[in-house]
Design a protein around this motif. Structure first.
Motif, PDB file in Angstrom:
ATOM      1  N   GLU A   1     -57.633  68.714  99.480  1.00  0.00           N
ATOM      2  CA  GLU A   1     -57.747  68.455 100.959  1.00  0.00           C
ATOM      3  C   GLU A   1     -58.342  67.160 101.219  1.00  0.00           C
ATOM      4  OE1 GLU A   1     -59.930  71.867 102.434  1.00  0.00           O
ATOM      5  OE2 GLU A   1     -58.177  73.297 102.363  1.00  0.00           O
ATOM      6  N   ASP A   2     -59.372  66.857 100.394  1.00  0.00           N
ATOM      7  CA  ASP A   2     -59.858  65.516 100.925  1.00  0.00           C
ATOM      8  C   ASP A   2     -58.917  64.268 100.170  1.00  0.00           C
ATOM      9  OD1 ASP A   2     -62.266  66.779 101.581  1.00  0.00           O
ATOM     10  OD2 ASP A   2     -63.309  66.268  99.366  1.00  0.00           O
ATOM     11  N   GLN A   3     -58.209  64.308  99.328  1.00  0.00           N
ATOM     12  CA  GLN A   3     -57.158  63.372  99.069  1.00  0.00           C
ATOM     13  C   GLN A   3     -56.137  63.140 100.127  1.00  0.00           C
ATOM     14  OE1 GLN A   3     -55.762  64.174  95.203  1.00  0.00           O
ATOM     15  NE2 GLN A   3     -57.758  64.143  93.919  1.00  0.00           N
ATOM     16  N   ALA A   4     -55.752  64.434 100.732  1.00  0.00           N
ATOM     17  CA  ALA A   4     -54.766  64.452 101.688  1.00  0.00           C
ATOM     18  C   ALA A   4     -55.242  63.687 102.767  1.00  0.00           C
ATOM     19  CB  ALA A   4     -54.372  65.877 101.867  1.00  0.00           C
ATOM     20  N   ALA A   5     -56.296  64.337 103.221  1.00  0.00           N
ATOM     21  CA  ALA A   5     -57.034  63.387 104.431  1.00  0.00           C
ATOM     22  C   ALA A   5     -57.089  61.816 104.181  1.00  0.00           C
ATOM     23  CB  ALA A   5     -58.453  64.059 104.727  1.00  0.00           C
TER      24      ALA A   5
ATOM     25  N   ALA B   1     -63.431  74.375  94.483  1.00  0.00           N
ATOM     26  CA  ALA B   1     -63.452  72.722  94.375  1.00  0.00           C
ATOM     27  C   ALA B   1     -62.094  72.019  94.335  1.00  0.00           C
ATOM     28  CB  ALA B   1     -64.392  72.679  93.220  1.00  0.00           C
ATOM     29  N   ILE B   2     -61.246  72.398  93.535  1.00  0.00           N
ATOM     30  CA  ILE B   2     -59.969  72.045  93.755  1.00  0.00           C
ATOM     31  C   ILE B   2     -59.395  71.968  94.752  1.00  0.00           C
ATOM     32  CG2 ILE B   2     -57.686  72.299  92.506  1.00  0.00           C
ATOM     33  CD1 ILE B   2     -58.804  73.360  89.833  1.00  0.00           C
TER      34      ILE B   2
ATOM     35  N   TRP C   1     -67.344  81.524  88.131  1.00  0.00           N
ATOM     36  CA  TRP C   1     -66.895  80.398  87.811  1.00  0.00           C
ATOM     37  C   TRP C   1     -65.380  80.291  88.231  1.00  0.00           C
ATOM     38  CZ3 TRP C   1     -70.900  77.611  86.351  1.00  0.00           C
ATOM     39  CH2 TRP C   1     -71.819  78.311  85.742  1.00  0.00           C
ATOM     40  N   GLY C   2     -64.678  81.002  88.028  1.00  0.00           N
ATOM     41  CA  GLY C   2     -63.013  80.606  88.450  1.00  0.00           C
ATOM     42  C   GLY C   2     -62.764  80.455  89.896  1.00  0.00           C
ATOM     43  N   VAL C   3     -63.514  81.443  90.584  1.00  0.00           N
ATOM     44  CA  VAL C   3     -63.176  81.247  92.170  1.00  0.00           C
ATOM     45  C   VAL C   3     -63.625  79.941  92.609  1.00  0.00           C
ATOM     46  CG1 VAL C   3     -63.753  82.091  94.448  1.00  0.00           C
ATOM     47  CG2 VAL C   3     -63.219  83.771  92.695  1.00  0.00           C
ATOM     48  N   LEU C   4     -65.036  79.624  92.271  1.00  0.00           N
ATOM     49  CA  LEU C   4     -65.628  78.276  92.397  1.00  0.00           C
ATOM     50  C   LEU C   4     -65.108  77.160  92.072  1.00  0.00           C
ATOM     51  CD1 LEU C   4     -69.546  79.010  91.647  1.00  0.00           C
ATOM     52  CD2 LEU C   4     -68.319  79.156  93.952  1.00  0.00           C
TER      53      LEU C   4
ATOM     54  N   ASN D   1     -49.726  77.126  87.027  1.00  0.00           N
ATOM     55  CA  ASN D   1     -49.561  76.867  85.326  1.00  0.00           C
ATOM     56  C   ASN D   1     -50.832  75.627  85.157  1.00  0.00           C
ATOM     57  OD1 ASN D   1     -47.363  77.809  84.926  1.00  0.00           O
ATOM     58  ND2 ASN D   1     -45.879  76.125  84.589  1.00  0.00           N
ATOM     59  N   ARG D   2     -51.364  74.964  86.024  1.00  0.00           N
ATOM     60  CA  ARG D   2     -52.427  74.100  85.810  1.00  0.00           C
ATOM     61  C   ARG D   2     -53.762  75.056  85.191  1.00  0.00           C
ATOM     62  NH1 ARG D   2     -56.395  74.980  89.337  1.00  0.00           N
ATOM     63  NH2 ARG D   2     -55.622  75.465  91.534  1.00  0.00           N
ATOM     64  N   GLN D   3     -53.642  76.140  85.482  1.00  0.00           N
ATOM     65  CA  GLN D   3     -54.761  77.122  85.190  1.00  0.00           C
ATOM     66  C   GLN D   3     -54.778  77.556  83.820  1.00  0.00           C
ATOM     67  OE1 GLN D   3     -53.822  79.883  88.633  1.00  0.00           O
ATOM     68  NE2 GLN D   3     -55.875  79.604  88.815  1.00  0.00           N
TER      69      GLN D   3
END
Length: 474
Positions: free
Chosen positions: A448-452, A442-443, A435-438, A343-345
């Motif tokens: 992943e960075d936040q989880a780490a 990035a998200i 654009w969409g895939v990139l 839904n965020r998309q």
């Protein structure tokens, strides 16, 4: 290039189906419903009128950028049954019937577009899209007049008090509908241009004797006059001729109005050989040509409401790209939302739709206004230069008398070639790849960075130090 552009096959299916509420059951609304169902979303169309009145009447020209979409959707057989393929435009003077020349569409250009230039009626096109949308499972409710839209709660209210909720609201109810007013914040009616269009139909037998060119390659007959113009082209297997008169505007009128104008009254300046037969034409619908300022936003700031078709970009009535841009809107919206997984998309995809469609429709609309004003030039130096240039090319045996003329004419035809060759579904796919895939990657990396970071976060830990007494005797 999208897979569907090069071979037949099922479209990409969304992994996260949404409920779309589509306000308006005209061509734009049905095209959006068809396209969204093809990629796996649910679609409910709410139309305030009854089907008989919404289907409309009169002719509609289908350029290659439109027909290629319908071909992609598997509707080529249905189109071939209802519509005619056209290759030629014939030009004459409105008042005298003097021949100015012809324009034959280059077969190479048409082949590159992957579509055809076709002639149809509004009701037949409406039926094709309605049948396909409902076959795919879209729901269409007639007599469902939306009187209020609550964007924050994704809710619409019908005239009978019923409230309906969807995940995404799509406004396809025209330039005077509640959707456009909701996005803009007020109702806006556009500005008079001084030009009006009259739309009607006549039996082909009543004109065949005097306009034989109409039956050469299903040609479109165009007559230029002093503040007047006429478009005429065969429909219904050449049994009838669609007529679209343009002239000075001195009243009001919109699509949806009942036919009320006697054609002889609006054809007083027409070549007498044609005018004699106009009394046999059906009463015409009168539609004012109004210019609307571009609206900056097609997406509501308050939530998932987007306007499409005439609600987003009102075109001059009767012009070739008016219908095409509405169908393109539905195709692009669905292509983007075929990639939806969360839904965020939603809001990102709606703004991507706006980004992709605004420049395209503004350029096409400017060209169509240019065509209307070009056809209805007042007698003067500019119109004489146009006509003499066309006659000279015709005398040379040219099949494309508008090619190479000076100034705006050459520019207009260059734009037409570009517009015809455009593939809106490919453009939507390109946006996703570029654009969409990139953005999704990035998200994902950010997540992943936040989880780490959370795993390595020691800020919530405390250390307790216990002091042990020392034995002084030791």
């Amino acid at each position: 290039m999208s897979a569907e552009s090069t071979k037949s096959g099922p479209p990409l299916q969304t992994s996260h189906a949404l409920d779309f509420l589509i306000v308006g059951g005209g061509i734009a609304g049905l095209a959006a419903a068809t396209a969204l169902r093809r990629v796996g979303h649910n679609a409910l169309v709410l139309e305030k009128g009854e089907r008989a009145s919404v289907r409309g009447s009169g002719g509609v020209r289908l350029p290659p950028n439109l027909t290629k979409i319908l071909f992609h959707w598997g509707l080529k057989p249905a189109l071939m049954q209802k519509a005619l393929v056209s290759h030629t435009m014939t030009f004459m003077r409105y008042e005298s019937g003097d021949y100015l020349g012809e324009h034959v569409w280059d077969t190479g250009i048409l082949k590159e577009t992957r579509g055809d230039y076709m002639l149809c009626t509004h009701d037949d096109l409406h039926d094709i899209l309605y049948d396909r949308a409902t076959e795919l499972g879209a729901q269409v409710r007639y007599g469902a007049n939306v009187v209020d839209i609550d964007v924050e709660n994704r809710e619409v209210t019908l005239e009978n008090g019923e409230k309906l909720v969807g995940d995404v609201l799509v406004g396809a109810d025209g330039e005077y509908g509640v959707s456009r007013a909701t996005v803009v914040g007020q109702s806006i009616n556009g500005h008079p241009t001084g030009v009006v269009m009259y739309d009607t139909v006549i039996s082909s037998d009543d004109l065949k004797e005097h306009v034989q060119s109409l039956w050469k390659d299903n040609a479109i007959f165009t007559a230029f006059g002093h503040r007047h113009a006429l478009l005429a082209y065969p429909i219904h297997d050449t049994d009838e001729i669609a007529l679209q008169f343009y002239g000075p505007d001195n009243a009001t009128g919109n699509y949806g109005d009942e036919p009320s104008v006697d054609v002889p009254e609006i054809a007083e300046e027409l070549d007498v050989r044609l005018r004699l037969h106009m009394k046999k034409a059906r009463k015409a619908i009168r539609v004012s040509v109004r210019a609307h300022d571009d609206i900056e936003d097609w997406v509501s700031d308050d939530g998932p409401l987007v306007v499409i078709g005439e609600a987003a970009h009102p075109f001059p009535p009767g012009t070739i790209q008016a219908t095409a841009m509405a169908v393109e809107d539905g195709a692009v919206l669905a292509k983007l939302f075929s990639h939806l997984s969360e839904n965020r998309q939603i809001q990102d995809f709606l703004y991507a739709f706006q980004e992709l469609r605004q420049a395209r429709t503004r350029a096409a609309r400017a060209g169509e206004f240019g065509n209307v004003f070009y056809m209805t030039l007042e007698d003067g130096e500019e119109s004489r230069t146009r006509d003499s240039g066309m006659r000279a090319k015709a005398a040379e045996g040219a099949h494309n008398v508008l090619e190479g003329l000076a100034g705006d004419v050459s520019r207009l035809w260059d734009q037409i070639r570009t517009i015809f060759g455009y593939d809106c579904e490919d453009e939507a796919d390109d946006w996703w790849v570029q654009w969409g895939v990139l953005r999704e990657r990035a998200i994902e990396r950010d997540t992943e960075d936040q989880a780490a970071s959370a795993l390595l976060d020691f800020s919530g830990l405390t250390m307790q130090v216990t002091e042990t007494a020392t034995d002084e005797s030791e």
